[in-house]
Design an enzyme around this catalytic site. Structure first.
Site: not given
Length: 142
Positions: A8-9, A65, A67-68, A98-99, A132-133, A136
Site C-alpha cells: 500500500d502507500h 505495508c 507494519t507488515g 519449518h513452515n 517432521r515439519h 505440521r
C-alpha cells in the site's frame, strides 16, 4: 523465480527498492501495486499478490505495508499461502525451514532496505526441511 510483490502507500518505498533488488538477482517480479503514495487500501493489492502465489503463477511473494501486519493477514486468507511477517534473518530462515512459507511480509516503518535484503536472501535461499515439519504444514490448511 517468479515473485509477486505488492504494497500500500505505507510500504511503497520499500516495495520499490525490493522489486529492484529482486530483479538485480535475476528474478521475474510481478508487481501488483500500488504505484503512488496516494492513500489506498492494502487488501486491494495484497490479495492480488497472494492469489498469484496461491495459483502457482508465482513461486514466492513479498508484501509490504507500514507494519507488515495487515498485508500478512490478507495474504494468509488464501488457501496454500503461508505468509510470515519477519523482522530478522533468523525468522526468515525458520519460516522456510519449518513452515515452508511462500510469502514474506515487511513493515516499512520497522524494516530498513538493508535488513530486507538480508532477510530476502535467506528467505529465497533456504529450502523447506520437510520431514517432521511436513505434517505440521499440512495441518495449517483447514
Amino acid at each position: 523465480m517468479n515473485i509477486s510483490i505488492a504494497s500500500d502507500h505505507g510500504g511503497l518505498e520499500l516495495k520499490n527498492k525490493i522489486a529492484g533488488y529482486l530483479v538485480s538477482l535475476g528474478h521475474n517480479v510481478v508487481d501488483f501495486g500500488t504505484y503512488t503514495t496516494d492513500s489506498c487500501d492494502y487488501p486491494d493489492f495484497a490479495h492480488q499478490a497472494a492469489e498469484a502465489v496461491a495459483s502457482g503463477k508465482c513461486e514466492r511473494g513479498v508484501v509490504v505495508c507500514t507494519t507488515g501486519i495487515g498485508v500478512s493477514m490478507v495474504a494468509n486468507r488464501h488457501k496454500g499461502v503461508r505468509c510470515a511477517l519477519c523482522t530478522n534473518t533468523d525468522q526468515a530462515k525458520f519460516t522456510r525451514l519449518h513452515n515452508n512459507a511462500n510469502m514474506i511480509a515487511f513493515g516499512q516503518k520497522y524494516t530498513t532496505f538493508d535488513m530486507a535484503k538480508l532477510m530476502l536472501d535467506v528467505f529465497l535461499d533456504t529450502p523447506f526441511e520437510g520431514g517432521r515439519h511436513q505434517k505440521r504444514v499440512e495441518k495449517i490448511e483447514v
